[in-house]
Enzyme design. Structure first.
Site, PDB file in Angstrom:
ATOM      1  N   ASP A  65       0.800  -1.219   0.000  1.00  0.00           N
ATOM      2  CA  ASP A  65       0.000   0.000   0.000  1.00  0.00           C
ATOM      3  C   ASP A  65       0.829   1.263   0.000  1.00  0.00           C
ATOM      4  OD1 ASP A  65      -2.549  -0.938  -0.079  1.00  0.00           O
ATOM      5  OD2 ASP A  65      -2.609  -1.360   2.077  1.00  0.00           O
ATOM      6  N   TYR A 123       7.264  -9.782   6.755  1.00  0.00           N
ATOM      7  CA  TYR A 123       7.036  -8.352   6.982  1.00  0.00           C
ATOM      8  C   TYR A 123       7.621  -7.925   8.320  1.00  0.00           C
ATOM      9  CZ  TYR A 123       3.806  -7.487   3.095  1.00  0.00           C
ATOM     10  OH  TYR A 123       3.257  -7.310   1.858  1.00  0.00           O
TER      11      TYR A 123
END
Lengths: 256, 256
Positions: A65, A123
């Site tokens: 994003d 992540y």
């Protein structure tokens, strides 16, 4: 020939990793994919290239994003001509904006697909845990109340294994399946920085940021770590915490 | 009451640490001192304050140039009223821009002077040693040729002790004495980053940046480390290397 490389970027100045379409037409907003395809074409398409057409299509391991960073995003693309990897990477980096870079270019099998072949994504989420501001905090979120790292780790432990993560997905998720396998979820501290590392086979839209938001709700309201289990089992987005800022999130590695 | 605190800042968006005067009048350009005095006045001068007059004067351990960062700059100032240190620091940080912060506020003796009482200054210079660009390099200088860390350390060793550093001063130095004592000068590597730590009783204008430029001249032209000794003994600025970018320089600590 099919090639793959790793792409590093700071997401702050981009609308996200992927070129965005509206009614089949590209929206004119800077994206990592857009900059990458422009640079690749500049390097390989020759002077006759039509810059308005995407001549080299890139495939990402997954979309990130607006605001999300990458150290290990993997991208594949196809080129007819032979290239000298070291020279190609050097030249491409000189063309790309300062906040995007590429590395580790290699030839891959034509069956390799950056997204479909990926087995594991790693992540990292980072935030500052300090009452006072510091000039070097950058864009990281600052949490002023004390974090209990031991409790946070217990909360994270409930995420391990295969679960339906519906409670942690934002509405934009296209894939109907909400089941993910989490292999690792750990938190640690480095100075005033809290680091959360999460490894999974796949992640839903905003999943890591909503997990962090739920961890902070547990910490901020002194809830027991079991709250994480309840949220997970509810399969209801309204039970989870807020989706935290994207600036602390980095795609660290994709494994195949 | 005299107070002192540490000030952290990222120098990139400022014309330097000190308010700049031209014909006795302040030039309207953002400086660390300007922002600090504005914030201090906002917090303590009350509504009747004349914002065009510097009501609280701050004294820095030393000036840092445009682009130079600080982790440990020390500043003293005087206030009539009593303050609660933790509350004062918190409020001041909320008023200051994101890239300036303060910490470690304490009451000091009225004989204490941030600049005159300082016994040791510790600077760090960082640069990237890598052929390729990386999105996370930020504003650090990138050196593409290989650095020989062992030779660089030998070059640095010639700086230790008391010397006339005329060869490493830029013309702006006000203080007529060019003699400084260097207590420590070391280089190390952390990943692709080269870190140079230098401790001295005082530093001349642009001295650290010119030392680094000379180190890079030795490395880039494969000169012997003795070249540093020759430059030092020449007491001639033209013998030294370039003054490198300020962005890698940070004032780490001031000792009293």
């Amino acid at each position: 020939m099919r090639y793959a490389f790793q792409v590093q970027y700071i997401g702050k100045n981009y609308a996200g990793s992927q070129i965005q379409l509206e009614n089949g037409k590209e929206i004119d907003t800077p994206t990592i994919q857009g900059e990458l395809e422009k640079a690749l074409c500049k390097l390989t398409c020759g002077k006759s290239a039509n810059n308005n057409k995407r001549q080299i299509k890139t495939y990402f391991s997954g979309r990130t994003d607006k605001g999300v960073n990458s150290i290990g995003q993997v991208v594949h693309f196809e080129l007819e001509q032979m290239i000298v990897a070291s020279k190609f990477v050097y030249s491409l980096n000189e063309i790309l904006p300062d906040d995007i870079s590429v590395s580790d270019l290699r030839v891959v099998d034509t069956k390799f697909h950056a997204q479909k072949s990926a087995k594991k994504r790693i992540y990292r989420y980072e935030f500052i845990n300090r009452k006072y501001k510091n000039a070097f905090d950058g864009d990281l979120m600052r949490v002023k109340f004390d974090i209990n790292l031991e409790r946070m780790q217990k909360s994270l432990d409930y995420l391990l294994g295969e679960h339906d993560f519906s409670s942690f997905k934002s509405s934009g998720t296209l894939n109907p399946s909400k089941v993910c396998i989490i292999y690792k979820a750990e938190c640690l501290k480095s100075g005033d920085k809290v680091i959360i590392n999460i490894e999974g086979n796949r992640f839903l839209y905003n999943m890591v940021r909503t997990i962090v938001g739920t961890l902070l709700e547990i910490e901020g309201h002194n809830l027991p770590p079991e709250h994480m289990k309840e949220v997970l089992e509810a399969k209801d987005r309204r039970k989870a915490g807020q989706t935290v800022s994207p600036y602390g999130l980095t795609l660290m590695k994709v494994e195949y």
